[in-house]
Design a protein around this motif. Structure first.
Motif, short mmCIF file in Angstrom:
data_model
loop_
_atom_site.label_atom_id
_atom_site.label_comp_id
_atom_site.label_asym_id
_atom_site.label_seq_id
_atom_site.Cartn_x
_atom_site.Cartn_y
_atom_site.Cartn_z
N ALA A 3 0.84 -1.20 0.00
CA ALA A 3 0.00 0.00 0.00
C ALA A 3 0.87 1.26 0.00
O ALA A 3 0.60 2.23 -0.72
CB ALA A 3 -0.92 0.00 1.22
N GLY A 4 1.94 1.25 0.80
CA GLY A 4 2.83 2.41 0.82
C GLY A 4 3.58 2.57 -0.49
O GLY A 4 3.81 3.69 -0.95
N ALA A 5 3.96 1.45 -1.10
CA ALA A 5 4.66 1.52 -2.37
C ALA A 5 3.73 1.94 -3.50
O ALA A 5 4.17 2.52 -4.50
CB ALA A 5 5.29 0.16 -2.70
N GLY A 6 2.45 1.65 -3.35
CA GLY A 6 1.51 1.94 -4.43
C GLY A 6 1.56 0.88 -5.52
O GLY A 6 1.18 1.13 -6.66
N VAL A 7 2.01 -0.33 -5.16
CA VAL A 7 2.14 -1.44 -6.12
C VAL A 7 1.47 -2.66 -5.49
O VAL A 7 2.05 -3.33 -4.61
CB VAL A 7 3.62 -1.74 -6.43
N PRO A 8 0.23 -3.00 -5.90
CA PRO A 8 -0.53 -4.07 -5.24
C PRO A 8 0.12 -5.44 -5.29
O PRO A 8 -0.13 -6.27 -4.41
CB PRO A 8 -1.87 -4.07 -6.00
N ASP A 9 0.95 -5.71 -6.29
CA ASP A 9 1.55 -7.04 -6.41
C ASP A 9 3.06 -7.01 -6.19
O ASP A 9 3.80 -7.86 -6.69
CB ASP A 9 1.23 -7.64 -7.78
N LEU A 10 3.56 -6.04 -5.44
CA LEU A 10 5.00 -5.91 -5.21
C LEU A 10 5.56 -7.17 -4.57
O LEU A 10 5.06 -7.65 -3.55
CB LEU A 10 5.27 -4.71 -4.30
#
Length: 481
Positions: A263-270
């Motif tokens: 969520a913090g990265a803004g990448v749902p599949d990180l």
């Protein structure tokens, strides 16, 4: 390594403060024993901001290149935004000068490098110096002072032993045993918030792209989240506030932490690997005093700071350097014991200021010029005519006399502390504030002791040296200039 002779000084703690102190002492030939309750140096990145003044000290010891070999390729600034992937945001200061400003005031620049790189560099350098021993896995359990020395009781596994030394330095962290055994209390606001921290690996460099900064502050509903790069590849720290009175670590299993990081990265599949989780408190306190007879406190043992302003580790290193050279002078016979009184007089106000700043609840406090405080008391940096040597490079382990091209300098009077004479060109003399015919006497740490406009005769130099070995600088000494 175990000592082959009784140490003169015992340093308790092998973090940056303790290692710095031990190096400074060893450079003066002081037999030093470092004891550390951990069996190895910390594997965690912890602090990452190494500021301008700290790098000046490392440069003086020839360690700049070794430290930069583990530095992270980021700007020493913060990025404030919504997520790491979001292009919207703004740059914010971290207390480091820009590269252009740094070039005008110092022969070096600060660095962003993790503490688990810095500590091994300091340890390797320390072990290369004669007269130093390190005992890992040795915990201090008692101190007993008398008029002549301190007896330290150590526990190593199931065995206990005692070691006697002239002085003991507590560099053993926020929960210092040395401080407690010395009967020194702490004062200040105490705990200012609880935080959850996660060390993880993820390809976030690809996400932030060219927006490479030393810290990322993500503004959300409630307190911000923090992301901190801690190596040149993919190791990061994520931290957020939490309430340990209502939550437990069990409420944050790995899968929930991964979701928070995504969520913090803004990448749902990180793709994310959790390496370690822990919790810590923001704390701001300072010791009532930094000395109890033959026992001294430095670093987190003397002052506890929040990460705001990135001053904690650097203040600790500066403490260690200051006490190390002063104690080195005394034990080398260069100065009277009264010089040691200047340690608390000079360093505690700095610790108090930095502690109070870190306790400032406003995340918006302007830290952009904080670096000026660290260099305010030293002589200014200027490049000499060769373009490679700084005025700071001219300073030795004793006193240094810098003279303009037209100054008359009498032969250095005989003193226990060595005095090195250096003549500088007119432009450098003007930058030092002495003019072409002037002279300035400087301590090992770059602080001026006295200035003369035209000549430094034997009598006036002797008076200045006597002031220096008592810890008096030109802040309190009438100027000859």
């Amino acid at each position: 390594m175990h000592p082959t002779a009784q140490p003169t000084v015992i340093v308790v703690g092998a973090g940056p403060a303790g290692l710095t102190t031990a190096i400074a002492l060893s450079r003066h030939g002081v037999r030093t024993l470092v004891v550390e309750r951990r069996t190895a140096l910390s594997p965690f990145p912890r602090a990452t901001g190494i500021n301008l003044r700290t790098m000046e000290l490392m440069r003086a010891w020839g360690l700049e290149a070794a430290i930069r070999s583990g530095a992270i390729d980021v700007k020493p600034t913060a990025w404030v935004g919504r997520t790491l992937a979001s292009p919207e945001g703004a740059e914010a200061p971290m207390g480091f000068p820009s590269a252009e400003v740094a070039a005008s005031i110092s022969p070096t620049t600060g660095a962003i490098a993790p503490q688990d790189h810095l500590e091994p560099v300091l340890m390797q350098h320390l072990l290369s110096l004669p007269g130093t021993s390190v005992r890992l896995g040795a915990e201090v359990i008692a101190l007993d002072q008398d008029r002549d020395a301190v007896t330290v009781t150590l526990r190593e596994g199931d065995e206990t032993s005692t070691v006697r030394a002239a002085y003991v330095i507590g560099a053993d962290g926020a929960h210092s045993t040395v401080r407690r055994q010395a009967g020194i209390a702490m004062q200040g606001p105490g705990e200012l918030g609880a935080y959850l921290a996660v060390l993880f690996r993820a390809p976030l460099a690809d996400i932030v792209g060219e927006r490479r900064h030393g810290l990322y502050l993500l503004m959300r509903q409630g307190p911000p989240w923090v992301f901190l790069p801690t190596d040149r590849h993919d190791r990061w720290v994520f931290s957020m506030t939490w309430d340990p009175t209502r939550e437990t670590r069990a409420d944050y299993p790995p899968e929930r932490l991964v979701e928070l990081i995504r969520a913090g990265a803004g990448v749902p599949d990180l793709e994310t690997e959790i390496v370690w989780t822990g919790d810590f408190a923001f704390t701001a306190q300072i010791a009532d005093r930094y000395r109890e007879r033959r026992v001294f406190l430095i670093g987190d043992a003397a002052h506890r700071m929040t990460p705001r302003g990135a001053t904690g580790m650097n203040t600790a290193i500066h403490d260690g350097y200051d006490l190390g050279w002063k104690l080195g002078w005394v034990l080398s016979g260069w100065a009277d014991e009264s010089l040691l009184d200047s340690f608390e007089a000079e360093r505690r106000p700095v610790g108090l200021r930095n502690m109070q700043r870190s306790a400032n609840g406003s995340e918006q406090r302007d830290v952009s010029l904080d670096y000026l405080d660290d260099i305010a008391d030293r002589i200014p940096h200027r490049w000499l005519a060769d373009g490679r040597t700084s005025t700071l490079d001219l300073l030795g382990d004793g006193l240094t006399m810098l003279a303009g091209p037209g100054a008359h300098v009498s032969p250095a009077p005989s003193h226990a502390v060595p005095i090195t004479q250096q003549r500088v060109d007119r432009a450098t003399a003007e930058a030092l504030g002495i003019g072409a015919d002037g002279v300035v006497l400087v301590r090992a740490d770059g602080r001026p002791v006295a200035r003369w406009v035209a000549s430094a005769d034997t009598t006036s130099v002797s008076l200045a040296v006597e002031a220096a070995v008592r810890g008096t600088t030109d802040a309190g000494l009438p100027q000859a200039a």
